[in-house]
Design an enzyme around this catalytic site. Structure first.
Site, PDB file in Angstrom:
ATOM      1  N   SER A  89       0.814  -0.763  -0.040  1.00 20.83           N
ATOM      2  CA  SER A  89      -0.256   0.045  -0.189  1.00 20.83           C
ATOM      3  C   SER A  89       1.443   1.101  -1.047  1.00 20.83           C
ATOM      4  O   SER A  89       0.616   2.387  -0.686  1.00 20.83           O
ATOM      5  CB  SER A  89      -1.148   0.128   1.577  1.00 20.83           C
ATOM      6  OG  SER A  89      -0.553   0.081   2.801  1.00 20.83           O
ATOM      7  N   ASP A 148      -1.996  -8.355  11.505  1.00 22.70           N
ATOM      8  CA  ASP A 148      -3.655  -8.604  11.935  1.00 22.70           C
ATOM      9  C   ASP A 148      -4.046  -9.900  12.700  1.00 22.70           C
ATOM     10  O   ASP A 148      -4.810  -9.428  12.578  1.00 22.70           O
ATOM     11  CB  ASP A 148      -3.334  -8.557  10.420  1.00 22.70           C
ATOM     12  CG  ASP A 148      -3.176  -7.684   9.224  1.00 22.70           C
ATOM     13  OD1 ASP A 148      -3.513  -6.607   9.639  1.00 22.70           O
ATOM     14  OD2 ASP A 148      -2.625  -8.123   7.878  1.00 22.70           O
ATOM     15  N   HIS A 186      -2.485  -8.969   1.813  1.00 25.96           N
ATOM     16  CA  HIS A 186      -2.205  -7.118   2.963  1.00 25.96           C
ATOM     17  C   HIS A 186      -2.880  -7.233   4.017  1.00 25.96           C
ATOM     18  O   HIS A 186      -3.362  -7.729   4.825  1.00 25.96           O
ATOM     19  CB  HIS A 186      -1.749  -6.478   2.109  1.00 25.96           C
ATOM     20  CG  HIS A 186      -0.928  -5.017   2.063  1.00 25.96           C
ATOM     21  ND1 HIS A 186      -0.309  -5.094   3.332  1.00 25.96           N
ATOM     22  CD2 HIS A 186      -0.806  -4.076   1.255  1.00 25.96           C
ATOM     23  CE1 HIS A 186       0.461  -3.797   3.459  1.00 25.96           C
ATOM     24  NE2 HIS A 186      -0.435  -2.977   2.018  1.00 25.96           N
ATOM     25  N   HIS A 202       5.726 -12.944   7.325  1.00 23.68           N
ATOM     26  CA  HIS A 202       5.618 -11.240   6.704  1.00 23.68           C
ATOM     27  C   HIS A 202       7.002 -11.529   5.978  1.00 23.68           C
ATOM     28  O   HIS A 202       7.978 -12.367   5.893  1.00 23.68           O
ATOM     29  CB  HIS A 202       6.736 -11.025   8.120  1.00 23.68           C
ATOM     30  CG  HIS A 202       5.788  -8.999   7.816  1.00 23.68           C
ATOM     31  ND1 HIS A 202       6.866  -8.723   6.983  1.00 23.68           N
ATOM     32  CD2 HIS A 202       4.430  -8.224   7.272  1.00 23.68           C
ATOM     33  CE1 HIS A 202       6.314  -7.027   7.035  1.00 23.68           C
ATOM     34  NE2 HIS A 202       5.454  -6.971   7.426  1.00 23.68           N
ATOM     35  N   ARG A 208       3.725  -4.941  16.530  1.00 27.24           N
ATOM     36  CA  ARG A 208       1.703  -4.067  16.626  1.00 27.24           C
ATOM     37  C   ARG A 208       1.093  -5.155  17.180  1.00 27.24           C
ATOM     38  O   ARG A 208       0.894  -4.586  17.711  1.00 27.24           O
ATOM     39  CB  ARG A 208       1.747  -3.739  15.360  1.00 27.24           C
ATOM     40  CG  ARG A 208       2.704  -2.274  14.612  1.00 27.24           C
ATOM     41  CD  ARG A 208       2.903  -2.485  12.714  1.00 27.24           C
ATOM     42  NE  ARG A 208       3.448  -3.037  12.054  1.00 27.24           N
ATOM     43  CZ  ARG A 208       2.469  -3.808  11.017  1.00 27.24           C
ATOM     44  NH1 ARG A 208       2.070  -2.568  10.041  1.00 27.24           N
ATOM     45  NH2 ARG A 208       3.110  -5.109  10.272  1.00 27.24           N
TER      46      ARG A 208
HETATM   47  N1  CMX Z   1       0.693 -20.154   6.499  1.00 24.97           N
HETATM   48  C1  CMX Z   1       1.222 -20.947   5.036  1.00 24.97           C
HETATM   49  N2  CMX Z   1       2.566 -20.713   4.523  1.00 24.97           N
HETATM   50  C2  CMX Z   1       3.079 -18.818   4.645  1.00 24.97           C
HETATM   51  C3  CMX Z   1       2.615 -18.623   5.295  1.00 24.97           C
HETATM   52  C4  CMX Z   1       1.772 -19.101   6.403  1.00 24.97           C
HETATM   53  N3  CMX Z   1       1.100 -17.234   6.923  1.00 24.97           N
HETATM   54  N4  CMX Z   1       3.719 -17.547   4.766  1.00 24.97           N
HETATM   55  C5  CMX Z   1       4.301 -18.008   4.209  1.00 24.97           C
HETATM   56  N5  CMX Z   1       3.676 -18.556   3.921  1.00 24.97           N
HETATM   57  C6  CMX Z   1       4.348 -20.008   2.781  1.00 24.97           C
HETATM   58  C7  CMX Z   1       4.129 -18.480   1.017  1.00 24.97           C
HETATM   59  O1  CMX Z   1       2.837 -19.118   0.604  1.00 24.97           O
HETATM   60  C8  CMX Z   1       5.465 -19.490   0.353  1.00 24.97           C
HETATM   61  O2  CMX Z   1       4.618 -20.900  -0.090  1.00 24.97           O
HETATM   62  P1  CMX Z   1       4.891 -20.943  -1.612  1.00 24.97           P
HETATM   63  O3  CMX Z   1       6.817 -21.189  -1.665  1.00 24.97           O
HETATM   64  O4  CMX Z   1       4.579 -22.602  -1.462  1.00 24.97           O
HETATM   65  O5  CMX Z   1       4.708 -19.844  -2.461  1.00 24.97           O
HETATM   66  C9  CMX Z   1       6.435 -19.549   0.930  1.00 24.97           C
HETATM   67  O6  CMX Z   1       6.287 -19.630   2.990  1.00 24.97           O
HETATM   68  C10 CMX Z   1       7.863 -18.858   1.445  1.00 24.97           C
HETATM   69  O7  CMX Z   1       7.272 -17.238   1.983  1.00 24.97           O
HETATM   70  P2  CMX Z   1       8.099 -16.680   2.986  1.00 24.97           P
HETATM   71  O8  CMX Z   1       8.987 -16.273   2.162  1.00 24.97           O
HETATM   72  O9  CMX Z   1       7.855 -16.884   4.232  1.00 24.97           O
HETATM   73  O10 CMX Z   1       6.856 -15.171   3.062  1.00 24.97           O
HETATM   74  P3  CMX Z   1       6.467 -14.352   1.695  1.00 24.97           P
HETATM   75  O11 CMX Z   1       7.544 -12.912   1.610  1.00 24.97           O
HETATM   76  O12 CMX Z   1       6.132 -14.930   0.373  1.00 24.97           O
HETATM   77  O13 CMX Z   1       4.873 -13.625   1.804  1.00 24.97           O
HETATM   78  C11 CMX Z   1       3.194 -13.391   3.210  1.00 24.97           C
HETATM   79  C12 CMX Z   1       4.624 -13.206   3.120  1.00 24.97           C
HETATM   80  C13 CMX Z   1       2.707 -12.176   4.584  1.00 24.97           C
HETATM   81  C14 CMX Z   1       2.178 -13.063   2.140  1.00 24.97           C
HETATM   82  C15 CMX Z   1       2.932 -14.610   3.722  1.00 24.97           C
HETATM   83  O14 CMX Z   1       3.519 -14.660   5.093  1.00 24.97           O
HETATM   84  C16 CMX Z   1       1.133 -15.067   4.161  1.00 24.97           C
HETATM   85  O15 CMX Z   1       1.028 -15.299   3.764  1.00 24.97           O
HETATM   86  N6  CMX Z   1       0.766 -14.450   5.157  1.00 24.97           N
HETATM   87  C17 CMX Z   1      -0.394 -14.615   5.426  1.00 24.97           C
HETATM   88  C18 CMX Z   1      -1.519 -13.357   4.844  1.00 24.97           C
HETATM   89  C19 CMX Z   1      -1.273 -12.429   5.855  1.00 24.97           C
HETATM   90  O16 CMX Z   1      -1.268 -11.920   7.183  1.00 24.97           O
HETATM   91  N7  CMX Z   1      -0.970 -11.227   5.574  1.00 24.97           N
HETATM   92  C20 CMX Z   1      -0.293  -9.866   6.178  1.00 24.97           C
HETATM   93  C21 CMX Z   1       0.833  -9.501   6.438  1.00 24.97           C
HETATM   94  C22 CMX Z   1       1.078  -8.322   7.083  1.00 24.97           C
HETATM   95  C23 CMX Z   1       0.499  -6.873   5.407  1.00 24.97           C
HETATM   96  O17 CMX Z   1       0.553  -6.770   5.278  1.00 24.97           O
HETATM   97  O18 CMX Z   1      -1.021  -6.251   6.302  1.00 24.97           O
END
Ligand code: CMX
Length: 440
Positions: free
Chosen positions: A240, A372, A270, A317, A326
């Site tokens: 964002s 979150d 996000h 994250h 937070r």
């Molecule tokens: N649950 C399950 N799997 C997860 C996970 C979670 N909470 N977080 C990461 N992973 C997985 C990823 O999907 C990825 O899998 P693949 O390789 O199969 O595609 C792997 O672990 C590696 O990911 P990462 O490098 O650890 O995380 P990213 O930097 O790619 O993504 C984020 C970060 C936040 C998108 C991810 O952790 C996620 O999807 N979390 C859940 C959604 C969430 O809570 N988002 C809010 C974040 C805060 C915000 O921006 O507001």
């Protein structure tokens, strides 16, 4: 000129001169190297923009102008009961880099009250949408509708580029002042039969928002003060913030830029994750037919979610590698105000269970909770359980950081953002040439 604007002008002009000299002498120094993994992997960690208002450390978490969240709780002016920080104070800090006095914050509260008038057609525009339009859709439409009042857009054709910051500041102040009114309108329209509540001009920005939402418990005002403070900024690379920055670099005005950023915030990876978290918890409780699931039951539910190819919302994250401060700030709030709440108890049990499971997958870089994971449980406790609204709350807060930073971007004269893209074909050819050269 108002005192905050004057301070901002002095500070930003001084930094602009300093940066000009710095870049003249050192502009060609290397600050980073980029790997193929990063180009294909969402540009993680590439240092490619300047963001003045906050910086994120993977272990310590966010610092606003160098101050951590616990420090801000100590140092920022608070609401009348002295318990939680006022978001006005954080905005002042982010904009000019100084912890404000009580008097300065009072001035800012009054400014935002004076600037809070929302044109009637904005409400009409919201009302033209279907009643079940997602609150984020309504929010973005309303922000774009307010763009007709943009000082930046009106003045653009006559402005010298050295004046951009001035019009940006005016839009920033007006937009922040109006957002709680717009957000509360959307909430009351969507969930309370359009029974709207007029602002209370004796209250601070966060408390007035709480009042207009229609939640009368005085502790909810404190929750809003805290919530709006801790969600305000998370350096520049998050989707964002980066969207606001990118759009702003085209000299689209702050309304246009902020609306774009809110479209980014509305994604489930996000800002929509706060809605996803509480939805996921409610589904779990419904499926298990209990409000007090055991650790074993939660473990099974988490594993089933993962087995279905879904993420655990509120965990993980892109940058952080420890529990999000937070999240911890909201946990502290819950411990102090509502520690026996059943949903809060569930959130804490999930915190005990999920990191170990995610760690066990071997691929998740950060198994810890993010911001979150906790917010929904606090909001549900005070009766705000219409969780499709949660990302709007996040957005109101996020305005403080991204718009303050937008003032800096225009004051420092940052150019149009335009990174380089390549095709996969280019990558393959480039790699072949690299390997050939390495062999030779
Ligand atoms: N649950 C399950 N799997 C997860 C996970 C979670 N909470 N977080 C990461 N992973 C997985 C990823 O999907 C990825 O899998 P693949 O390789 O199969 O595609 C792997 O672990 C590696 O990911 P990462 O490098 O650890 O995380 P990213 O930097 O790619 O993504 C984020 C970060 C936040 C998108 C991810 O952790 C996620 O999807 N979390 C859940 C959604 C969430 O809570 N988002 C809010 C974040 C805060 C915000 O921006 O507001």
């Amino acid at each position: 000129m108002d005192p905050l604007k004057k301070k901002f002008e002095e500070k930003s002009k001084a930094l602009k001169l300093e940066l000009k000299a710095l870049l003249k002498e050192h502009g060609n120094r290397k600050v980073d190297e980029v790997q193929l993994n990063q180009i294909f992997g969402g540009a993680r960690s590439i240092k490619m923009m300047v963001w003045e208002t906050s910086q994120l450390d993977p272990v310590e978490g966010i610092r606003f102008r160098g101050y951590s969240i616990p420090q801000l709780r100590e140092l920022l002016p608070t609401g009348p009961d002295g318990k939680e920080p006022l978001p006005e104070g954080l905005f002042w800090l982010m904009l000019v880099g100084e912890i404000p006095t009580d008097k300065q914050v009072k001035w800012l509260t009054d400014q935002w009250i004076q600037r809070a008038n929302v044109p009637e057609y904005v409400f009409d525009t919201i009302d033209a949408l279907p009643i079940d339009a997602h609150p984020m859709t309504q929010f973005v439409v309303a922000i774009n509708a307010m763009q007709t009042t943009s000082v930046f857009a009106q003045r653009y054709s006559e402005m010298n580029k050295n004046e951009y910051w001035d019009a940006t500041y005016e839009d920033t102040m007006n937009l922040i002042a109006r957002l709680p009114r717009v957000a509360a309108y959307i909430y009351r329209r969507s969930f309370h039969n359009s029974e709207h509540i007029q602002p209370d001009t004796t209250l601070d920005w966060g408390a007035n928002f709480a009042h207009m939402l229609g939640i009368s418990n005085p502790d909810f005002k404190n929750l809003m003060r805290l919530y709006l403070t801790i969600h305000a900024d998370h350096e520049g690379g998050n989707a964002s913030a980066h969207t606001v920055h990118l759009i702003g670099s085209t000299l689209s005005d702050p309304y246009m830029s902020f609306a774009g950023g809110m479209n980014s915030l509305a994604g489930p990876l996000h800002g929509l994750a706060n809605q996803e978290v509480i939805g996921w918890i409610f589904n779990m409780l419904a499926e298990l037919e209990t409000k007090t699931p055991t650790v074993e039951q939660i473990t099974d539910y988490v594993n089933a979610t993962l087995a279905a190819g879904k993420v655990i919302p509120g965990y993980g994250h892109a940058v952080l590698r420890r529990p999000d401060p937070r999240f911890m700030a909201q946990k502290r709030f819950a411990e102090e105000y509502i520690k026996d709440d059943p949903i809060v108890q569930v959130v804490w049990k999930i915190f005990d269970v999920v990191p170990g499971i995610l760690e066990g997958l071997g691929k998740v870089k950060n198994p810890w909770p993010n911001v979150d994971a906790h917010s929904g449980a606090l909001l549900v406790h005070y009766g705000l359980d219409e969780y499709s609204f949660y990302t709007v709350l996040f957005g109101v807060s996020r305005a403080l950081g991204v718009l303050a930073n937008g003032c800096w971007s225009r004051a420092l004269g940052f150019p149009l953002e335009r990174p380089k893209s390549v095709t996969s074909d280019w990558v393959k050819k480039w790699l072949a040439a690299e390997l050939k050269e390495a062999k030779a």
